[in-house]
Design a protein around this motif. Structure first.
Motif, PDB file in Angstrom:
ATOM      1  N   SER A  63      49.959  31.799  51.071  1.00  0.00           N
ATOM      2  CA  SER A  63      48.838  32.598  50.258  1.00  0.00           C
ATOM      3  C   SER A  63      48.396  33.657  49.511  1.00  0.00           C
ATOM      4  O   SER A  63      49.476  34.536  49.546  1.00  0.00           O
ATOM      5  CB  SER A  63      47.719  33.176  51.441  1.00  0.00           C
ATOM      6  N   SER A  64      48.731  33.587  47.935  1.00  0.00           N
ATOM      7  CA  SER A  64      48.964  34.744  47.519  1.00  0.00           C
ATOM      8  C   SER A  64      47.171  34.449  47.202  1.00  0.00           C
ATOM      9  O   SER A  64      46.847  35.193  48.237  1.00  0.00           O
ATOM     10  CB  SER A  64      49.055  34.034  45.874  1.00  0.00           C
ATOM     11  N   GLY A  65      47.312  36.297  46.472  1.00  0.00           N
ATOM     12  CA  GLY A  65      46.399  37.280  46.629  1.00  0.00           C
ATOM     13  C   GLY A  65      46.357  37.995  46.981  1.00  0.00           C
ATOM     14  O   GLY A  65      45.226  38.766  46.280  1.00  0.00           O
ATOM     15  N   ALA A  66      47.717  38.355  47.629  1.00  0.00           N
ATOM     16  CA  ALA A  66      47.558  40.568  47.830  1.00  0.00           C
ATOM     17  C   ALA A  66      47.513  40.896  47.275  1.00  0.00           C
ATOM     18  O   ALA A  66      46.944  42.307  46.548  1.00  0.00           O
ATOM     19  CB  ALA A  66      48.314  40.737  48.755  1.00  0.00           C
ATOM     20  N   ILE A  67      48.270  40.676  45.602  1.00  0.00           N
ATOM     21  CA  ILE A  67      48.405  41.671  44.510  1.00  0.00           C
ATOM     22  C   ILE A  67      46.298  41.779  44.221  1.00  0.00           C
ATOM     23  O   ILE A  67      46.217  42.786  43.362  1.00  0.00           O
ATOM     24  CB  ILE A  67      49.218  41.171  43.785  1.00  0.00           C
ATOM     25  N   GLY A  68      46.349  40.743  43.781  1.00  0.00           N
ATOM     26  CA  GLY A  68      44.762  40.214  42.986  1.00  0.00           C
ATOM     27  C   GLY A  68      43.740  41.240  43.971  1.00  0.00           C
ATOM     28  O   GLY A  68      43.117  41.393  43.891  1.00  0.00           O
ATOM     29  N   ALA A  69      43.757  40.620  45.350  1.00  0.00           N
ATOM     30  CA  ALA A  69      42.642  41.585  46.477  1.00  0.00           C
ATOM     31  C   ALA A  69      42.958  43.417  46.200  1.00  0.00           C
ATOM     32  O   ALA A  69      41.949  43.961  45.825  1.00  0.00           O
ATOM     33  CB  ALA A  69      42.890  41.103  47.352  1.00  0.00           C
ATOM     34  N   GLY A  70      44.207  43.616  45.326  1.00  0.00           N
ATOM     35  CA  GLY A  70      44.298  45.010  45.612  1.00  0.00           C
ATOM     36  C   GLY A  70      43.729  44.930  43.810  1.00  0.00           C
ATOM     37  O   GLY A  70      43.418  46.255  44.037  1.00  0.00           O
ATOM     38  N   VAL A  71      43.587  44.871  42.827  1.00  0.00           N
ATOM     39  CA  VAL A  71      43.143  44.298  41.468  1.00  0.00           C
ATOM     40  C   VAL A  71      42.047  44.728  41.526  1.00  0.00           C
ATOM     41  O   VAL A  71      41.231  45.907  41.568  1.00  0.00           O
ATOM     42  CB  VAL A  71      44.189  43.568  40.904  1.00  0.00           C
ATOM     43  N   GLY A  72      41.140  44.568  42.414  1.00  0.00           N
ATOM     44  CA  GLY A  72      39.582  44.280  43.121  1.00  0.00           C
ATOM     45  C   GLY A  72      39.438  45.583  43.478  1.00  0.00           C
ATOM     46  O   GLY A  72      38.379  46.259  42.947  1.00  0.00           O
ATOM     47  N   LEU A  73      40.153  45.686  44.926  1.00  0.00           N
ATOM     48  CA  LEU A  73      39.936  46.846  45.429  1.00  0.00           C
ATOM     49  C   LEU A  73      40.274  48.047  44.839  1.00  0.00           C
ATOM     50  O   LEU A  73      38.985  49.377  45.066  1.00  0.00           O
ATOM     51  CB  LEU A  73      40.590  46.784  46.384  1.00  0.00           C
ATOM     52  N   LEU A  74      41.208  48.272  43.699  1.00  0.00           N
ATOM     53  CA  LEU A  74      41.410  49.844  42.601  1.00  0.00           C
ATOM     54  C   LEU A  74      40.482  49.451  42.060  1.00  0.00           C
ATOM     55  O   LEU A  74      40.537  51.026  41.240  1.00  0.00           O
ATOM     56  CB  LEU A  74      42.402  49.233  43.007  1.00  0.00           C
ATOM     57  N   GLY A  75      40.116  48.810  41.870  1.00  0.00           N
ATOM     58  CA  GLY A  75      38.972  48.929  40.606  1.00  0.00           C
ATOM     59  C   GLY A  75      39.985  48.612  39.052  1.00  0.00           C
ATOM     60  O   GLY A  75      39.108  48.882  38.179  1.00  0.00           O
ATOM     61  N   LEU A  76      41.008  47.814  39.473  1.00  0.00           N
ATOM     62  CA  LEU A  76      41.385  47.802  37.540  1.00  0.00           C
ATOM     63  C   LEU A  76      40.964  46.795  37.065  1.00  0.00           C
ATOM     64  O   LEU A  76      40.423  45.491  37.688  1.00  0.00           O
ATOM     65  CB  LEU A  76      42.720  47.288  38.236  1.00  0.00           C
ATOM     66  N   PRO A  77      40.986  47.082  35.889  1.00  0.00           N
ATOM     67  CA  PRO A  77      40.556  45.908  34.702  1.00  0.00           C
ATOM     68  C   PRO A  77      42.026  44.489  34.576  1.00  0.00           C
ATOM     69  O   PRO A  77      41.033  43.462  34.007  1.00  0.00           O
ATOM     70  CB  PRO A  77      40.921  46.790  33.522  1.00  0.00           C
ATOM     71  N   GLN A  78      43.202  44.777  34.730  1.00  0.00           N
ATOM     72  CA  GLN A  78      43.314  43.609  34.833  1.00  0.00           C
ATOM     73  C   GLN A  78      44.802  43.785  35.621  1.00  0.00           C
ATOM     74  O   GLN A  78      44.662  45.459  36.097  1.00  0.00           O
ATOM     75  CB  GLN A  78      44.159  43.319  33.422  1.00  0.00           C
ATOM     76  N   ARG A  79      45.519  42.907  36.470  1.00  0.00           N
ATOM     77  CA  ARG A  79      46.566  43.145  36.953  1.00  0.00           C
ATOM     78  C   ARG A  79      47.706  43.715  35.795  1.00  0.00           C
ATOM     79  O   ARG A  79      48.089  43.450  34.815  1.00  0.00           O
ATOM     80  CB  ARG A  79      47.631  41.387  36.705  1.00  0.00           C
ATOM     81  N   PRO A  80      48.410  45.315  36.675  1.00  0.00           N
ATOM     82  CA  PRO A  80      49.256  45.742  35.723  1.00  0.00           C
ATOM     83  C   PRO A  80      50.523  45.183  35.714  1.00  0.00           C
ATOM     84  O   PRO A  80      51.163  43.493  36.153  1.00  0.00           O
ATOM     85  CB  PRO A  80      49.497  46.892  36.922  1.00  0.00           C
ATOM     86  N   GLY A  81      51.560  45.102  35.024  1.00  0.00           N
ATOM     87  CA  GLY A  81      53.316  44.622  34.901  1.00  0.00           C
ATOM     88  C   GLY A  81      53.936  45.731  35.513  1.00  0.00           C
ATOM     89  O   GLY A  81      54.648  45.559  35.085  1.00  0.00           O
ATOM     90  N   GLU A  82      53.836  47.251  35.605  1.00  0.00           N
ATOM     91  CA  GLU A  82      55.349  47.024  36.270  1.00  0.00           C
ATOM     92  C   GLU A  82      54.817  47.097  37.298  1.00  0.00           C
ATOM     93  O   GLU A  82      54.334  47.176  38.319  1.00  0.00           O
ATOM     94  CB  GLU A  82      55.240  49.607  35.729  1.00  0.00           C
ATOM     95  N   LEU A  83      56.165  46.986  38.597  1.00  0.00           N
ATOM     96  CA  LEU A  83      56.564  46.540  39.490  1.00  0.00           C
ATOM     97  C   LEU A  83      56.489  48.102  41.096  1.00  0.00           C
ATOM     98  O   LEU A  83      55.196  47.379  41.839  1.00  0.00           O
ATOM     99  CB  LEU A  83      58.142  47.104  39.626  1.00  0.00           C
ATOM    100  N   PRO A  84      56.329  48.956  40.185  1.00  0.00           N
ATOM    101  CA  PRO A  84      55.597  50.071  41.623  1.00  0.00           C
ATOM    102  C   PRO A  84      54.043  49.942  41.229  1.00  0.00           C
ATOM    103  O   PRO A  84      53.536  50.105  42.379  1.00  0.00           O
ATOM    104  CB  PRO A  84      55.383  51.522  41.034  1.00  0.00           C
ATOM    105  N   GLN A  85      53.922  49.586  40.034  1.00  0.00           N
ATOM    106  CA  GLN A  85      51.743  49.500  40.529  1.00  0.00           C
ATOM    107  C   GLN A  85      52.161  47.665  41.297  1.00  0.00           C
ATOM    108  O   GLN A  85      50.368  48.164  41.995  1.00  0.00           O
ATOM    109  CB  GLN A  85      50.858  49.471  39.331  1.00  0.00           C
ATOM    110  N   LEU A  86      52.143  47.001  40.720  1.00  0.00           N
ATOM    111  CA  LEU A  86      52.061  46.116  41.412  1.00  0.00           C
ATOM    112  C   LEU A  86      52.595  46.374  42.901  1.00  0.00           C
ATOM    113  O   LEU A  86      51.632  45.923  43.801  1.00  0.00           O
ATOM    114  CB  LEU A  86      53.194  44.492  41.289  1.00  0.00           C
ATOM    115  N   GLN A  87      53.141  46.371  43.178  1.00  0.00           N
ATOM    116  CA  GLN A  87      53.634  47.108  44.760  1.00  0.00           C
ATOM    117  C   GLN A  87      52.820  47.891  45.762  1.00  0.00           C
ATOM    118  O   GLN A  87      52.736  47.621  46.453  1.00  0.00           O
ATOM    119  CB  GLN A  87      55.313  47.562  44.968  1.00  0.00           C
ATOM    120  N   ALA A  88      51.592  48.862  44.341  1.00  0.00           N
ATOM    121  CA  ALA A  88      50.671  49.701  45.678  1.00  0.00           C
ATOM    122  C   ALA A  88      49.557  48.750  45.110  1.00  0.00           C
ATOM    123  O   ALA A  88      48.803  48.970  46.619  1.00  0.00           O
ATOM    124  CB  ALA A  88      50.295  50.596  44.182  1.00  0.00           C
TER     125      ALA A  88
END
Length: 383
Positions: A63-88
């Protein structure tokens, strides 16, 4: 009542008999356009997986979705492009993703198990076997293994098509006869349907060759990391090892129910390789080669048609720095990888004897430790 389409004979042959199934679900299947997890769709997926369990099948969910779920929980407007932000985002989203799966399977009394993996877990033989043993133990307990890339510590793995490749590795690890890749497109088309309204869905693909790979544009979605080309490469790994793959739209209602009723959904990729033992699957489709042997047409025929070993006389070029016993890729005259195997020589030793016959090697160096650079018993055809 809506008439159901007639069952497809090929899907009756390859989909319905599968008793062990790996299902990969992409971020864009689980999440809406804002990055929030679609709870209703996730529950429907869980209900369908439960029906597969009750039919006597064992299921592994990648299952994918962890990064997508984090994007939603953090209220980000879109998926970030930098590695540290993706890992967060992955760190925030992974626990939420598993919590939702637990809630979805709880009404069925089904325990779910989180397994986070990196490429290194597949490279290391002992860890590789430990993963397989853990999954089989979970089967015995009746739990559902849910596998994801360990995005919070991975670096190279957070890239285009990561979980498609992971799902293929898991399929080969378990020798599962079927991989189902659920995505947000209907399957493989004859052309890009967004640009060509006359593009048609291909219901069946017998072999993934350069022509088929050319049909997939190297695109990526707004939330996920995969594209059709990454799914085709994953399907190529699985079908070459003798198993079948289906790519279908995970947003369709009851998609798994319908697939396992042999409805002609999505694109079915037929097996074309021989059924390999577990260690040869690890050798040919999991470990990354340390170097490359380029061979001539005669050596290619000997490998592919006569199933012979690779002799020094057939090697025309050597790339990489490998030692005796390392895995090497073997490429034909046109540059396409056709096989992998364990080298009997280091790169430096192989460089000295390439292009020479056994007699010439003995005359020049006084000895011939191994007649073969790669023995057929340690070689896997992948092309």
């Amino acid at each position: 009542m809506t008439d159901r389409p007639m069952p497809d004979p090929l899907r009756e042959q390859w989909v319905i008999p599968a008793r062990l199934v790996v299902i990969k679900v992409g971020t864009n299947v689980l999440a809406d356009s804002r990055g929030q997890i679609d709870r209703e769709r996730m529950q429907s997926l869980a209900d369908q997986i439960e029906r597969l369990h009750r039919s006597g099948r064992r299921v592994v969910l990648v299952s994918s979705g962890a990064i997508g779920a984090g994007v939603g929980l953090l209220g980000l407007p879109q998926r970030p492009g930098e590695l540290p932000q993706l890992q967060a985002c992955a760190a925030v989203g992974q626990s939420r993703l598993m919590q939702l799966y637990q809630e979805c399977f709880a009404p069925h009394g089904r325990a779910v198990a989180q397994i986070l993996l990196t490429a290194g877990d597949f490279e290391h033989r002992v860890r590789y076997l430990n993963v397989r043993n853990t999954i089989h133990a979970l089967f015995e307990y009746g739990a559902l293994p849910i596998i994801n890339e360990n995005d919070t510590v991975s670096v190279a793995e957070i890239k285009f098509g990561d979980n498609d490749h992971l799902a293929a590795l898991v399929t080969n690890l378990l020798r599962a006869p079927l991989l189902v890749l659920l995505t947000n497109v209907d399957g493989l088309y004859s052309d890009d349907p967004r640009l060509n309204p006359d593009a048609s869905l291909l219901p069946t693909v017998e072999k993934i060759d350069s022509r088929i790979l050319a049909l997939a544009a190297s695109t990526r979605s707004s939330l996920g990391t995969g594209g059709m080309r990454s799914k085709l490469k994953a399907a190529q790994l699985v079908t070459a090892a003798g198993e079948a793959v289906v790519i279908a739209n995970g947003r369709w209602d009851h998609v798994l129910d319908r697939l396992f009723a042999a409805e002609p959904l999505g694109t079915l990729f037929l097996p074309h390789g021989e059924d390999l033992p577990a260690w040869k699957r690890w050798l040919g489709f999991t470990v990354r080669p340390k170097g490359t042997l380029h061979i001539d047409a005669g050596a290619q025929r000997a490998l592919l048609e006569q199933r012979k070993s690779l002799l020094p006389v057939g090697v025309v070029r050597i790339d990489g720095n490998f030692t005796k016993g390392d895995l090497v890729a073997i490429c034909g005259p046109e540059g396409q990888e056709i096989a992998r195997g364990l080298s009997n020589y280091s790169a430096a030793e192989a460089q000295r004897i390439r292009g020479l016959t056994s007699t010439q090697i003995r005359e020049r160096f006084g000895q011939l430790p191994y007649a073969e650079i790669v023995h057929r018993d340690n070689l896997v055809i992948i092309g």
